[in-house]
Design a protein around this motif. Structure first.
Motif, short mmCIF file in Angstrom:
data_model
loop_
_atom_site.label_atom_id
_atom_site.label_comp_id
_atom_site.label_asym_id
_atom_site.label_seq_id
_atom_site.Cartn_x
_atom_site.Cartn_y
_atom_site.Cartn_z
N ARG A 173 0.84 -1.20 0.00
CA ARG A 173 0.00 0.00 0.00
C ARG A 173 0.88 1.25 0.00
O ARG A 173 1.84 1.34 0.76
N GLY A 193 2.18 4.59 1.12
CA GLY A 193 2.11 5.17 2.46
C GLY A 193 2.30 4.16 3.56
O GLY A 193 2.32 4.51 4.72
N GLY A 194 2.46 2.91 3.20
CA GLY A 194 2.69 1.88 4.21
C GLY A 194 1.38 1.35 4.79
O GLY A 194 0.30 1.51 4.22
N ARG A 220 4.52 2.36 10.05
CA ARG A 220 3.85 2.12 8.77
C ARG A 220 4.70 1.29 7.81
O ARG A 220 4.17 0.69 6.87
N TYR A 221 6.01 1.31 8.01
CA TYR A 221 6.88 0.68 7.00
C TYR A 221 7.62 -0.57 7.50
O TYR A 221 8.48 -1.07 6.80
#
Lengths: 550, 213
Positions: B34, B36-37, B80-81
């Motif tokens: 996705r 944006g993470g 997020r990552y």
């Protein structure tokens, strides 16, 4: 799988080869289906509007399918970094858009030296020149006509040049001061708006595609028009086998990746356009009764003579702004001063110097193209301040020799998600490639130092090379003994099976190949259009001399 | 569910994973990362977040002209990552949450309480040991810090070469601040350069080759 459908022309792959052939045939009334294993990438899937656009380049927008691992990708094993995408538009969806042509000498390298597997092309620059012009008009190309290192291109259409910025002006000055050739680049970037496409705004992130359509790719330049004219484009359709019977291709079996169902489609003409790795993979994976070594491979040449170009990245930093984050990534200018063979250098072939843009601050911190990673800790701030946007990168890329053992084969153990064998690449640099590249690195730094570079760094000769260019593995040639295709891109073994992509290229030149692939696609499409009845009745592939002409 | 590995599918709405190269179903797990993470980021404890921020300030030390790395919410960026526990770790920066948080826990409060020199020494030890965590955290801090809008503003203010940099490439681009070709320079472009006509191509003297196989 029950039953089958019948069409006139089946195209496998929606990149420049397949899209180009479809474009030429779209108004003929022929029933045309194009199977593409990937999706049609939509504008919101590009990272250009996101704060995190730089890290996304390492993830879903990584160049290498082995890193990216999207559902549509297939593994490529071996010591290789294959840079390709599998979607409508093919790998142009993440290309820089550099758009040089081959020169006349590039079609005659067999005459010039004939080293390793080098042969002359079965056609000349003059044969292809009008198709270059037609193809350029379809894509939308910016640039400036008049380069003295090329024959006159007076019929080519050009949008105004992309703007050079400080970066382009600096290397132009370096080349001029040294008395070298230089010229503003042709780019597959439009600088005037077109239908459904916005003009370039110098955003510089073409290597993650273009959500506005400013980058000229078949996803924007071909497919909307092909589909409008009735070409049946089927994304998410992965070909499993190309079928053949009685000395002719009969069609393909493909998997609808949305449903998992298999379908058979029969066609009078099959055009394979799956790139320089994907096409030989598909031919080899289509081994069947009567074609035990793969389709079109009776002479064992499918997959051989793989070329990528020999590469080095050369970074220079200045004590003044260069602002490489500005401007379309497609090169603002290039130098072909060392393009031609000069035996006083001790090697054959030559190289181009192509000035590239930089990306953003994360790219600077992570080490640009040469792994020169910013130090962490106390020295970080000063390093960043002195390096970000003071950076100029030049690609050294030269012509690599076609070597028989540099080849695409099938991996006996690895498959894609549908069980189709992965491609395996064996590619080793030739001593001539290495000698050429080392010379090129020296020359690039000679130029940047002449205009004030205060620091330099380079990758050395890259191995494996960044394989943006996948060439030569189903090459056109002069006889059934020296090639896979005749001069009209027909396979020697199956007259109604064409291959039209980077694998078609007989030699690689020292330029980006897409404009040549596109020109060959226009030419092959025109040939099919003019000779459809003849081709569909051929039982054997005619020699270059006996084939019907345009 | 891939029972053989005991892993869940990729967390991006992907279907089942495959077992290993060459096994039925193929080599690649399916799933597109996705933009944006992660929609649901990995959560860190307060203690882990404190270590992460201390690491950020060690990698990019505070400077009066710049936002502190510990104050631009790199904790959320990292969350997020990195790859959640139990999911296949297949995308850059290839940091799985279990190992990543374990590394944060190992550094612990002692790292947070240490002075800058002691922190640097601890990080240097990870680098010298080629601990995968070092490359992961450095990449996350570099990519995260320079993606934050407040840092982009600081670049414009502090770096002469970056005065026009505006972060995401679109919608603005840089067309308004790029220098054009000038006529004098262009007029000189055709002073050098030539090509061989097709019929001019002849055999070169291969005895001059200097390389050997």
């Amino acid at each position: 799988m029950a039953g089958y459908e019948e069409v006139d022309v089946l195209i496998i792959g929606a990149g420049p080869g397949g899209a180009g052939v479809a474009y030429e045939l779209k108004d003929t009334g022929a029933k045309i289906v194009c199977l593409e294993q990937g999706p049609w990438v939509t504008p919101p899937e590009h990272p250009h509007y996101h704060d995190e656009w730089e890290i996304e380049k390492q993830r879903g927008w990584a160049y290498d399918p082995n890193v990216r691992q999207l559902p549509e990708d297939y593994p490529v094993t071996g010591t290789t970094t294959p840079y390709m995408m599998n979607n409508v538009g093919g790998s142009t969806v993440h290309y820089a858009g550099h758009w040089p042509r081959y020169k006349p000498v590039d079609f005659r390298k067999g005459t010039e030296h004939g080293l390793e597997g080098t042969i002359d092309w079965p056609i000349s620059y003059e044969d292809l020149a009008p198709f270059y012009d037609r193809n350029d008009a379809i894509y939308g190309i910016s640039g400036l006509l008049g380069d003295p290192s090329y024959p006159d291109r007076k019929n080519a259409q050009r949008d105004p040049m992309v703007l050079p910025g400080k970066l382009g002006l600096k290397y132009a000055k370096a080349s001029r001061d040294l008395g070298w050739h230089w010229w503003p680049s042709d780019n597959a970037v439009i600088t005037r708006p077109r239908e459904n496409r916005e003009a370039d705004v110098g955003h510089g992130n073409e290597l993650s595609g273009s959500p506005t359509g400013s980058l000229s790719t078949p996803a924007h330049a071909h497919w909307p028009y092909n589909v409008r004219a009735g070409v049946d484009l089927r994304p998410m359709s992965r070909v499993e086998t190309i079928t053949a019977e009685g000395g002719r291709a009969t069609g393909a079996v493909y998997i609808d990746r949305n449903t998992g169902n298999r379908h058979e489609i029969r066609a009078k003409i099959v055009v394979l356009a799956a790139n320089g790795i994907g096409s030989p993979r598909m031919l080899l994976a289509s081994a069947q009764k009567g074609h035990e070594n793969g389709l079109a491979n009776s002479n064992g040449m499918v997959g051989k003579y793989l070329m990528h170009h020999v590469f080095a990245f050369c970074d220079s930093w200045f004590d003044e702004p260069v602002e490489g984050f500005k401007g379309s990534f497609g090169s603002p200018m290039y130098s072909h001063e060392f393009y031609h063979t000069d035996m006083d250098r001790g090697f054959v072939n030559g190289f181009g110097m192509q000035v590239a843009r930089s990306f953003g601050p994360s790219y600077a911190a992570m080490g640009t193209h040469t792994g020169y990673t910013a130090p962490w800790g106390e020295k970080h701030r000063d390093f960043f301040a002195n390096h970000f946007a003071n950076h100029l990168m030049v690609f050294m890329f030269g012509e690599d020799l076609p070597v028989e053992t540099n080849a695409v084969t099938l991996d006996p153990e690895v498959t894609d998600s549908d069980g189709i064998p992965a491609a395996h690449v064996n590619y080793e640099l030739h001593p001539n490639d290495i000698a050429l590249a080392k010379y090129g690195i020296e020359k690039i730094f000679e130029a940047t130092r002449a205009v004030g570079a205060v620091e330099t760094n380079d990758t050395g000769v890259l191995y494996p090379p960044p394989a943006w260019h996948l060439m030569g593995t189903c090459r056109m040639g002069n006889t059934p003994e020296d090639s896979v295709l005749n001069k009209w891109c027909q396979t020697w073994d199956l007259p109604n099976l064409f291959v039209v992509d980077g694998s078609t290229l007989t030699t690689g030149g020292a330029v980006n190949p897409t404009s040549t692939i596109g020109a060959l696609a226009v030419r092959a499409g025109e040939y099919i259009k003019r000779n459809y009845d003849h081709i569909t009745s051929q039982r054997t592939t005619p020699s270059n001399a006996d084939a019907p002409t345009m | 569910m891939n029972d053989a590995l005991g892993e869940k599918p990729a967390p991006f709405g992907a279907p089942e994973t495959t077992v290993a190269p060459g096994w039925g179903g193929g080599f690649f797990e399916t799933g597109r990362p996705r933009l944006g993470g992660l929609e649901q980021p990995v959560r860190f404890t307060d203690a882990q977040a404190a270590v992460l921020n201390a690491l950020a300030d060690t990698i990019i030390p505070p400077h009066p002209d710049w936002p502190n790395a510990s104050e631009v919410d790199l904790v959320a960026f990292c969350g997020r990552y990195i790859t959640p526990s139990g999911y296949k770790n297949k995308h850059f920066p290839f940091a799985d949450a279990d190992s990543f948080t374990a590394a944060l826990d190992k550094l612990g409060q002692a790292f947070v309480d240490a002075d800058p020199a002691e922190r640097a020494k601890a990080l240097e030890a990870l680098e010298k040991a080629e601990d995968p965590f070092f490359e992961q955290i450095r990449a996350l801090v570099y990519y995260g810090y320079y993606s934050r809008p407040e840092v982009v503003i600081a670049i414009r203010r502090n770096v002469p070469a970056g005065k026009d940099y505006h972060g995401p490439p679109l919608p603005y681009g840089y067309i308004q601040s790029l220098e054009p070709w000038d006529e004098t320079t262009l007029a000189q472009a055709n002073e050098n350069g030539s090509y061989l006509e097709t019929e001019q191509v002849t055999r070169v003297d291969l005895s001059k080759l200097t390389w050997t196989k």
